[in-house]
Design a protein around this motif. Structure first.
Motif, PDB file in Angstrom:
ATOM      1  N   LYS A   4      32.960  55.372  52.256  1.00  0.00           N
ATOM      2  CA  LYS A   4      33.660  56.630  52.584  1.00  0.00           C
ATOM      3  C   LYS A   4      33.627  56.871  54.099  1.00  0.00           C
ATOM      4  CE  LYS A   4      33.561  61.520  51.634  1.00  0.00           C
ATOM      5  NZ  LYS A   4      32.927  62.623  50.935  1.00  0.00           N
ATOM      6  N   GLU A   6      46.726  61.837  53.564  1.00  0.00           N
ATOM      7  CA  GLU A   6      45.931  62.577  52.589  1.00  0.00           C
ATOM      8  C   GLU A   6      44.842  61.655  52.095  1.00  0.00           C
ATOM      9  OE1 GLU A   6      48.402  64.229  49.545  1.00  0.00           O
ATOM     10  OE2 GLU A   6      49.352  65.573  51.003  1.00  0.00           O
ATOM     11  N   GLU A  44      41.688  60.891  49.516  1.00  0.00           N
ATOM     12  CA  GLU A  44      40.999  61.223  48.259  1.00  0.00           C
ATOM     13  C   GLU A  44      39.795  60.305  48.173  1.00  0.00           C
ATOM     14  OE1 GLU A  44      43.611  60.781  44.846  1.00  0.00           O
ATOM     15  OE2 GLU A  44      45.243  61.617  46.052  1.00  0.00           O
ATOM     16  N   ASP A  70      35.946  59.744  46.827  1.00  0.00           N
ATOM     17  CA  ASP A  70      34.876  60.209  45.928  1.00  0.00           C
ATOM     18  C   ASP A  70      33.630  60.533  46.729  1.00  0.00           C
ATOM     19  OD1 ASP A  70      36.455  59.889  43.790  1.00  0.00           O
ATOM     20  OD2 ASP A  70      35.280  58.289  42.832  1.00  0.00           O
ATOM     21  N   ASP A  71      32.971  61.643  46.349  1.00  0.00           N
ATOM     22  CA  ASP A  71      31.773  62.051  47.084  1.00  0.00           C
ATOM     23  C   ASP A  71      30.563  61.177  46.780  1.00  0.00           C
ATOM     24  OD1 ASP A  71      32.512  64.052  48.753  1.00  0.00           O
ATOM     25  OD2 ASP A  71      32.581  65.528  47.119  1.00  0.00           O
ATOM     26  N   ARG A 107      48.496  57.861  51.650  1.00  0.00           N
ATOM     27  CA  ARG A 107      47.331  58.247  50.854  1.00  0.00           C
ATOM     28  C   ARG A 107      46.217  57.217  50.982  1.00  0.00           C
ATOM     29  NH1 ARG A 107      49.118  62.528  48.147  1.00  0.00           N
ATOM     30  NH2 ARG A 107      51.366  62.278  48.040  1.00  0.00           N
ATOM     31  N   ARG A 150      42.596  56.224  49.513  1.00  0.00           N
ATOM     32  CA  ARG A 150      41.720  56.526  48.370  1.00  0.00           C
ATOM     33  C   ARG A 150      40.501  55.611  48.371  1.00  0.00           C
ATOM     34  NH1 ARG A 150      46.632  56.326  45.587  1.00  0.00           N
ATOM     35  NH2 ARG A 150      47.429  58.366  45.010  1.00  0.00           N
ATOM     36  N   ARG A 157      37.295  55.028  45.491  1.00  0.00           N
ATOM     37  CA  ARG A 157      36.678  55.508  44.251  1.00  0.00           C
ATOM     38  C   ARG A 157      35.847  54.396  43.619  1.00  0.00           C
ATOM     39  NH1 ARG A 157      39.550  54.370  39.119  1.00  0.00           N
ATOM     40  NH2 ARG A 157      41.009  52.697  39.574  1.00  0.00           N
TER      41      ARG A 157
END
Ligand code: ADP
Length: 228
Positions: free
Chosen positions: A79, A101, A103, A105-106, A143, A145, A147
């Motif tokens: 991240k 944008e 997205e 995951d924390d 985007r 991402r 995850r």
């Protein structure tokens, strides 16, 4: 081997150098205004410093390679890597009028690898996404991402709304020196693929021609340390 290495060095250094140039030119424009926005100039200078450090790291890593050191295999926070790359190209995206944008995951687990190399892959994919959209005139945000895909894999991807990749292109875009750009070198995806494979992962693309492309990679989650 040397030829390939120097081609990849040229490619990896081109990016930070181009970013430094466009940032310095932006700073020149800002300070020639009647009332220069110093906060903006300061943030541009921060970007110049970050890009310069990146270029330094690329050279350092190359030196290490010549000394036959191992690449820097450490635990990496994926991240964090995505956020750093988006910060590095922030001004470039602003100049091109392209939004992002994210997205992310924390609770992403850590991977093992070389964070400079992984940054390089993400930079390549993101710059390709920008260039694809510039040609098509579409201005949807990119985007980004990251995850957890399954118990063993982290998936990172960059999606754009450019023209996408045709069926016949799919077979060749990962080959070295394959480019459709007037000033392209056709090395970004080839270098990215060898970096990801050296990390035990896989670089992939999904595309519906006319509706954009998603380029991404899967990385193995770092093995948990052995119990004491
Ligand atoms: P370069 O960017 O120098 O051309 P790359 O290896 O990064 O080299 O890309 C090879 C080719 O793959 C590009 O020239 C382009 O035709 C295609 N490509 C890469 N990314 C995208 C994308 N996001 N959308 C459409 N085509 C792409």
């Amino acid at each position: 081997m040397l030829g390939e290495l120097s081609a990849s060095l040229v490619h990896e250094l081109n990016q930070p150098l181009a970013a430094i140039l466009s940032n310095a030119q932006a700073a020149q424009r800002f300070i020639s205004r009647d009332q220069p926005d110093l906060a903006e100039v300061r943030s541009i200078l921060d970007d110049i410093v970050a890009n310069d450090r990146r270029a330094g790291q690329v050279i350092q890593r190359l030196r290490a390679l010549f000394r036959k050191d191992r690449s820097q295999q450490r635990e990496v926070d994926v991240k964090q890597i995505v956020l750093e790359v988006l910060q590095l190209i922030r001004n470039d995206l602003l100049n091109r009028g392209i939004g992002v944008e994210a997205e992310l995951d924390d609770d992403l687990p850590v991977a093992t690898g070389d964070s400079v190399q992984l940054q390089q892959v993400l930079l390549n994919l993101t710059m390709n996404a920008c260039e694809a959209m510039e040609g098509s005139g579409v201005r949807e945000p990119i985007r980004a991402r990251a995850r957890r895909k399954d118990t063993q894999t982290i998936e990172v991807s960059i999606s754009d709304s450019g023209p996408g990749v045709s069926e016949e292109q799919l077979g060749s875009i990962f080959l070295p020196f394959m480019t459709t750009k007037p000033k392209g070198m056709g090395l970004g995806l080839a270098v990215s693929r060898s970096i990801i494979e050296a990390h035990g992962g896989r670089l992939w693309v999904l595309s519906t021609p006319g509706q954009g492309a998603t380029f991404g990679f899967d990385l193995p989650i770092a093995a948990a340390p052995a119990a004491p």
